[in-house]
Design a protein around this motif. Structure first.
Motif, PDB file in Angstrom:
ATOM      1  N   PRO A   1       0.836  -1.213   0.000  1.00  0.00           N
ATOM      2  CA  PRO A   1       0.000   0.000   0.000  1.00  0.00           C
ATOM      3  C   PRO A   1       0.864   1.255   0.000  1.00  0.00           C
ATOM      4  CG  PRO A   1      -0.838  -1.607   1.581  1.00  0.00           C
ATOM      5  CD  PRO A   1       0.482  -2.140   1.107  1.00  0.00           C
ATOM      6  N   GLY A   2       0.482   2.199  -0.836  1.00  0.00           N
ATOM      7  CA  GLY A   2       1.216   3.457  -0.918  1.00  0.00           C
ATOM      8  C   GLY A   2       2.342   3.473  -1.931  1.00  0.00           C
ATOM      9  N   ASP A   3       2.672   2.315  -2.513  1.00  0.00           N
ATOM     10  CA  ASP A   3       3.731   2.290  -3.525  1.00  0.00           C
ATOM     11  C   ASP A   3       3.357   3.140  -4.736  1.00  0.00           C
ATOM     12  OD1 ASP A   3       5.035   0.490  -1.932  1.00  0.00           O
ATOM     13  OD2 ASP A   3       4.999  -1.180  -3.369  1.00  0.00           O
ATOM     14  N   VAL A   4       4.348   3.824  -5.297  1.00  0.00           N
ATOM     15  CA  VAL A   4       4.206   4.445  -6.603  1.00  0.00           C
ATOM     16  C   VAL A   4       4.794   3.471  -7.609  1.00  0.00           C
ATOM     17  CG1 VAL A   4       4.936   6.329  -8.095  1.00  0.00           C
ATOM     18  CG2 VAL A   4       4.329   6.782  -5.707  1.00  0.00           C
ATOM     19  N   ILE A   5       3.966   2.967  -8.527  1.00  0.00           N
ATOM     20  CA  ILE A   5       4.419   1.976  -9.495  1.00  0.00           C
ATOM     21  C   ILE A   5       4.382   2.601 -10.887  1.00  0.00           C
ATOM     22  CG2 ILE A   5       3.977  -0.287 -10.519  1.00  0.00           C
ATOM     23  CD1 ILE A   5       2.834  -1.168  -7.851  1.00  0.00           C
ATOM     24  N   ALA A   6       5.527   2.603 -11.561  1.00  0.00           N
ATOM     25  CA  ALA A   6       5.657   3.199 -12.890  1.00  0.00           C
ATOM     26  C   ALA A   6       5.445   2.108 -13.941  1.00  0.00           C
ATOM     27  CB  ALA A   6       7.025   3.837 -13.044  1.00  0.00           C
ATOM     28  N   PRO A   7       4.324   2.108 -14.656  1.00  0.00           N
ATOM     29  CA  PRO A   7       4.028   1.047 -15.628  1.00  0.00           C
ATOM     30  C   PRO A   7       5.070   0.984 -16.736  1.00  0.00           C
ATOM     31  CG  PRO A   7       2.071   2.365 -15.165  1.00  0.00           C
ATOM     32  CD  PRO A   7       3.236   3.083 -14.563  1.00  0.00           C
ATOM     33  N   GLY A   8       5.439  -0.239 -17.105  1.00  0.00           N
ATOM     34  CA  GLY A   8       6.366  -0.447 -18.213  1.00  0.00           C
ATOM     35  C   GLY A   8       7.827  -0.275 -17.868  1.00  0.00           C
ATOM     36  N   TYR A   9       8.135   0.206 -16.676  1.00  0.00           N
ATOM     37  CA  TYR A   9       9.529   0.459 -16.301  1.00  0.00           C
ATOM     38  C   TYR A   9      10.255  -0.845 -15.959  1.00  0.00           C
ATOM     39  CZ  TYR A   9       9.062   5.574 -15.801  1.00  0.00           C
ATOM     40  OH  TYR A   9       8.881   6.906 -16.027  1.00  0.00           O
ATOM     41  N   GLN A  10      11.531  -0.910 -16.331  1.00  0.00           N
ATOM     42  CA  GLN A  10      12.433  -1.958 -15.884  1.00  0.00           C
ATOM     43  C   GLN A  10      13.311  -1.414 -14.748  1.00  0.00           C
ATOM     44  OE1 GLN A  10      12.163  -5.023 -16.722  1.00  0.00           O
ATOM     45  NE2 GLN A  10      10.850  -4.883 -18.542  1.00  0.00           N
ATOM     46  N   HIS A  11      14.177  -2.284 -14.231  1.00  0.00           N
ATOM     47  CA  HIS A  11      14.922  -1.959 -13.018  1.00  0.00           C
ATOM     48  C   HIS A  11      15.738  -0.671 -13.137  1.00  0.00           C
ATOM     49  CE1 HIS A  11      16.584  -2.879  -9.122  1.00  0.00           C
ATOM     50  NE2 HIS A  11      17.820  -2.912  -9.588  1.00  0.00           N
ATOM     51  N   LEU A  12      16.401  -0.463 -14.279  1.00  0.00           N
ATOM     52  CA  LEU A  12      17.221   0.737 -14.438  1.00  0.00           C
ATOM     53  C   LEU A  12      16.427   1.953 -14.887  1.00  0.00           C
ATOM     54  CD1 LEU A  12      20.506  -0.646 -16.057  1.00  0.00           C
ATOM     55  CD2 LEU A  12      20.055  -0.132 -13.649  1.00  0.00           C
ATOM     56  N   ASP A  13      15.214   1.736 -15.401  1.00  0.00           N
ATOM     57  CA  ASP A  13      14.410   2.862 -15.892  1.00  0.00           C
ATOM     58  C   ASP A  13      14.054   3.862 -14.802  1.00  0.00           C
ATOM     59  OD1 ASP A  13      14.206   2.156 -18.650  1.00  0.00           O
ATOM     60  OD2 ASP A  13      12.682   0.673 -18.149  1.00  0.00           O
ATOM     61  N   VAL A  14      13.985   3.427 -13.549  1.00  0.00           N
ATOM     62  CA  VAL A  14      13.666   4.373 -12.475  1.00  0.00           C
ATOM     63  C   VAL A  14      14.758   5.432 -12.348  1.00  0.00           C
ATOM     64  CG1 VAL A  14      12.247   2.725 -11.190  1.00  0.00           C
ATOM     65  CG2 VAL A  14      14.688   2.900 -10.681  1.00  0.00           C
ATOM     66  N   LEU A  15      15.939   5.159 -12.920  1.00  0.00           N
ATOM     67  CA  LEU A  15      17.045   6.116 -12.902  1.00  0.00           C
ATOM     68  C   LEU A  15      17.179   6.888 -14.206  1.00  0.00           C
ATOM     69  CD1 LEU A  15      19.819   3.853 -11.311  1.00  0.00           C
ATOM     70  CD2 LEU A  15      18.128   5.275 -10.138  1.00  0.00           C
ATOM     71  N   THR A  16      16.734   6.301 -15.314  1.00  0.00           N
ATOM     72  CA  THR A  16      17.084   6.843 -16.628  1.00  0.00           C
ATOM     73  C   THR A  16      15.908   7.361 -17.447  1.00  0.00           C
ATOM     74  OG1 THR A  16      16.901   4.624 -17.609  1.00  0.00           O
ATOM     75  CG2 THR A  16      19.075   5.280 -16.784  1.00  0.00           C
ATOM     76  N   ALA A  17      14.661   7.178 -16.996  1.00  0.00           N
ATOM     77  CA  ALA A  17      13.480   7.456 -17.828  1.00  0.00           C
ATOM     78  C   ALA A  17      13.422   8.914 -18.285  1.00  0.00           C
ATOM     79  CB  ALA A  17      12.212   7.097 -17.063  1.00  0.00           C
ATOM     80  N   SER A  18      12.856   9.093 -19.467  1.00  0.00           N
ATOM     81  CA  SER A  18      12.707  10.420 -20.062  1.00  0.00           C
ATOM     82  C   SER A  18      11.740  11.271 -19.244  1.00  0.00           C
ATOM     83  CB  SER A  18      12.176  10.277 -21.490  1.00  0.00           C
ATOM     84  OG  SER A  18      11.869  11.531 -22.044  1.00  0.00           O
ATOM     85  N   PRO A  19      11.965  12.598 -19.187  1.00  0.00           N
ATOM     86  CA  PRO A  19      11.073  13.465 -18.403  1.00  0.00           C
ATOM     87  C   PRO A  19       9.643  13.522 -18.932  1.00  0.00           C
ATOM     88  CG  PRO A  19      12.677  14.772 -19.619  1.00  0.00           C
ATOM     89  CD  PRO A  19      13.118  13.352 -19.721  1.00  0.00           C
ATOM     90  N   VAL A  20       9.452  13.221 -20.202  1.00  0.00           N
ATOM     91  CA  VAL A  20       8.100  13.153 -20.774  1.00  0.00           C
ATOM     92  C   VAL A  20       7.917  11.766 -21.379  1.00  0.00           C
ATOM     93  CG1 VAL A  20       6.482  14.106 -22.440  1.00  0.00           C
ATOM     94  CG2 VAL A  20       8.092  15.617 -21.272  1.00  0.00           C
ATOM     95  N   GLN A  21       6.862  11.090 -20.970  1.00  0.00           N
ATOM     96  CA  GLN A  21       6.628   9.725 -21.402  1.00  0.00           C
ATOM     97  C   GLN A  21       5.770   9.667 -22.670  1.00  0.00           C
ATOM     98  OE1 GLN A  21       7.988   6.672 -19.713  1.00  0.00           O
ATOM     99  NE2 GLN A  21       9.297   8.490 -19.554  1.00  0.00           N
ATOM    100  N   ASN A  22       5.642   8.480 -23.241  1.00  0.00           N
ATOM    101  CA  ASN A  22       4.904   8.319 -24.493  1.00  0.00           C
ATOM    102  C   ASN A  22       3.415   8.638 -24.364  1.00  0.00           C
ATOM    103  OD1 ASN A  22       6.936   7.657 -26.357  1.00  0.00           O
ATOM    104  ND2 ASN A  22       7.020   5.556 -25.623  1.00  0.00           N
ATOM    105  N   ASN A  23       2.914   8.637 -23.149  1.00  0.00           N
ATOM    106  CA  ASN A  23       1.511   9.037 -22.950  1.00  0.00           C
ATOM    107  C   ASN A  23       1.360  10.546 -22.807  1.00  0.00           C
ATOM    108  OD1 ASN A  23       2.569   9.462 -20.417  1.00  0.00           O
ATOM    109  ND2 ASN A  23       1.355   7.877 -19.388  1.00  0.00           N
TER     110      ASN A  23
END
Length: 569
Positions: free
Chosen positions: A531-553
């Motif tokens: 409970p309370g987790d923020v879950i980023a859909p589609g992310y892999q383990h390293l994506d939490v560090l490297t993801a683009s500031p604007v997503q495909n949605n």
């Protein structure tokens, strides 16, 4: 890179490292004197120009009992990210986020999430800093070749330095360090690691009240476990006082695809003895084994995971950074060796017959530099979950299902080891030049798995490959960790043994502050959602560090957005 690295059998067979308990200094460190702190601006090519980066080094010598080591290993280092309009002094920032990296991971890995978070916080009218820590063992890395290649805009220069004995910046590469050259790491384990964080915080922010009010402590992967121990640790040797306790150096905790805990999530809190046989013999046996060098002092395998292959990722990132659409020749320009050839074979074999025959090899295919990097780390290609990002997909020729190490239809039960996505591989040797579709350009790709479904979709791609290339090659503190001390892992496995975690006495430390859990939806931390987790859909383990500031949605990147909210509330 993560705690789950322990699940990889090839590592388990060669697990070795060093980090016996470090000397216990009972005194709170004094403010760094003149000449004991150096801060140097870092120039980079990130499109996020509102964030300033610098590398900070603070002198904090190991005790003489640690043994001989390079002078650089008597300094603690971190990357300091801050808004260009923010205060010059860290103590004047609204919040300071301090992040511990995962296994085989260095400070450079945090570049993306640090910049994104700082920008999001500035939109809320707050100036926060992000400190990406380097562990002490990173002092052994030689980044001369990558730096020189970046400055000269020539990836060949880096290869020349590391493989062809070419002099760069007045020095020649001394080679990757062997077990007998890293003896001091047997004294750099759990205790030294958490103490290094405490000493750094006390030096940089000498007012404990400021630390308690403004610092957020956390990390990625193994960094969550280290933060858990840090929260419980007593640093002055007097358990009746608590101003020095780890939890009183932080106002809150953040976990990046991990948990703030002192046990390994998903493993019933234990390192499996069948995967790490040496821990069956107990702490004393491990200590003796490290002292005599019977147990390798750094986490290393004969291929795939070792100091050379970690550096190869930096070189691949450099080539993709300098010429993403240029034809990659690193596989042929880098001289053949058992390590490189076996690594390529493990990563790029289509099926078992290909692996066993050793043909075709990666050298028989044409790749752009971006495609070569994507093939190394993308979740549709890289076979190990803890090394995966979601940076796009191959294009330019026929793509088929990758059946090695397991066919896609059989790998579902091994998501924690192999990841969740179908694996794909180019299938036209001596044919076309394979290119790379970036994360935001995968819509309409014709490539299908043998089940008729697309290998990937825009919802599954989150990281700009240019960001990944920058993070791997542009920082004076590396994305990867070349010499991870085995003892840090064995200490965690044997923490209940006397002499290892004796000062982790504040059992309520983890619960003493609020925690934000930020999990990758297809990564490792979200396998057991809370409970309370923020879950980023589609992310892999390293994506939490490297993801683009604007997503495909079209929406802002959720990890940094929620981290900024946590830091500014």
């Amino acid at each position: 890179m993560p705690y789950r690295v322990l699940c990889v059998p090839v590592l388990a067979l060669t697990l070795g490292a060093a980090t016996a308990t470090a000397a216990t200094a009972a005194q709170v460190p004094a403010v760094a004197r003149a000449g004991e702190r150096v801060e140097t601006p870092v120039a980079g090519s990130s499109p996020i120009t509102d964030v300033n980066e610098s590398v900070v080094r603070v002198r904090a010598p190991l005790p003489a009992s640690a043994g001989p080591r390079p002078e650089a290993c008597d300094w603690l280092s971190y990357l300091r990210f801050r808004h260009k309009d923010g205060p010059a002094g860290s103590a004047d920032a609204d919040r300071i986020m301090v992040a511990q990296p995962g296994v085989l991971e260095g400070a450079g890995a945090f570049d993306g999430v640090a910049r994104n978070t700082i920008v999001e916080a500035a939109k809320k009218g707050r100036h926060v800093e992000f400190w990406a820590l380097d562990r002490r063992s990173n002092c052994l890395e030689d980044g001369t070749g990558v730096r020189a290649g970046l400055a000269a805009r020539d990836a060949h220069l880096a290869v020349d330095y590391y493989y062809r004995n070419k002099e760069v910046e007045g020095r020649r590469f001394a080679g990757y360090l062997g077990n007998d050259q890293v003896g001091f790491l047997q004294n750099v384990g759990l205790e030294q690691t958490v103490r290094d964080q405490y000493d750094l915080l006390a030096r940089e922010l000498p007012d404990q009240a400021v630390r308690k009010r403004k610092v957020l402590c956390g990390g990625h992967s193994l960094g969550g476990i280290l933060t858990g121990y840090f929260a419980q640790w007593d640093f002055d040797g007097n358990r009746s006082t608590t101003s020095d306790a780890g939890y009183n150096q932080c106002s809150g905790y953040f976990a990046l695809d991990t948990r703030i805990s002192t046990s390994l999530p998903g493993m019933d809190g234990q390192v499996p003895t069948e995967l790490v046989p040496l821990i069956r013999f107990g702490a004393q046996a491990v200590k003796i084994g490290l002292e005599y060098g019977v147990i390798p002092r750094t986490l290393s395998g004969p291929a795939l995971i070792n100091s050379e292959t970690m550096n190869l990722l930096s070189i691949a990132g450099l080539a993709a950074r300098l010429s993403p659409t240029g034809r990659s020749d690193l596989a042929t320009y880098i001289p053949s060796s058992f390590n490189t050839d076996t690594t390529y074979r493990l990563l790029f074999s289509k099926d078992y017959p290909t692996f066993l025959k050793g043909s075709p090899t990666v050298k028989d295919f044409g790749f752009t530099n971006a495609a070569a990097l994507g093939g190394l780390l993308d979740d549709n290609s890289e076979p190990l979950a803890f090394l995966q990002t979601s940076v796009g997909f191959f294009d330019g020729g026929r793509i088929v299902d990758k059946e090695f190490p397991l066919p896609n239809e059989l790998s579902g039960g091994l998501g924690s080891l192999l990841g969740t996505e179908k694996k794909a591989i180019p299938d036209e040797p001596n044919g076309p030049l394979y290119s790379w579709r970036n994360y935001d350009d995968v819509g309409g790709l014709p490539h299908r798995s043998k089940d008729g479904k697309p290998f990937t979709t825009p919802a599954k791609e989150v990281t700009d490959i240019a960001q990944l290339a920058r993070s791997l090659s542009e920082h004076p503190l590396d994305f990867t960790e070349h010499y991870f001390p085995t003892k840090l892992v064995t200490d965690i496995a044997l923490a209940a043994s006397p002499g290892i975690a004796d000062d982790a006495v504040h059992s309520g430390g983890i619960k003493a502050n609020p925690t934000l859990n930020l999990e990758a939806g297809d990564g490792l931390g979200a396998r057991n959602p809370q409970p309370g987790d923020v879950i980023a859909p589609g992310y892999q383990h390293l994506d939490v560090l490297t993801a683009s500031p604007v997503q495909n949605n079209g929406k802002p990147e959720p990890i940094s957005l929620n981290l900024a909210t946590f830091a500014t509330h």
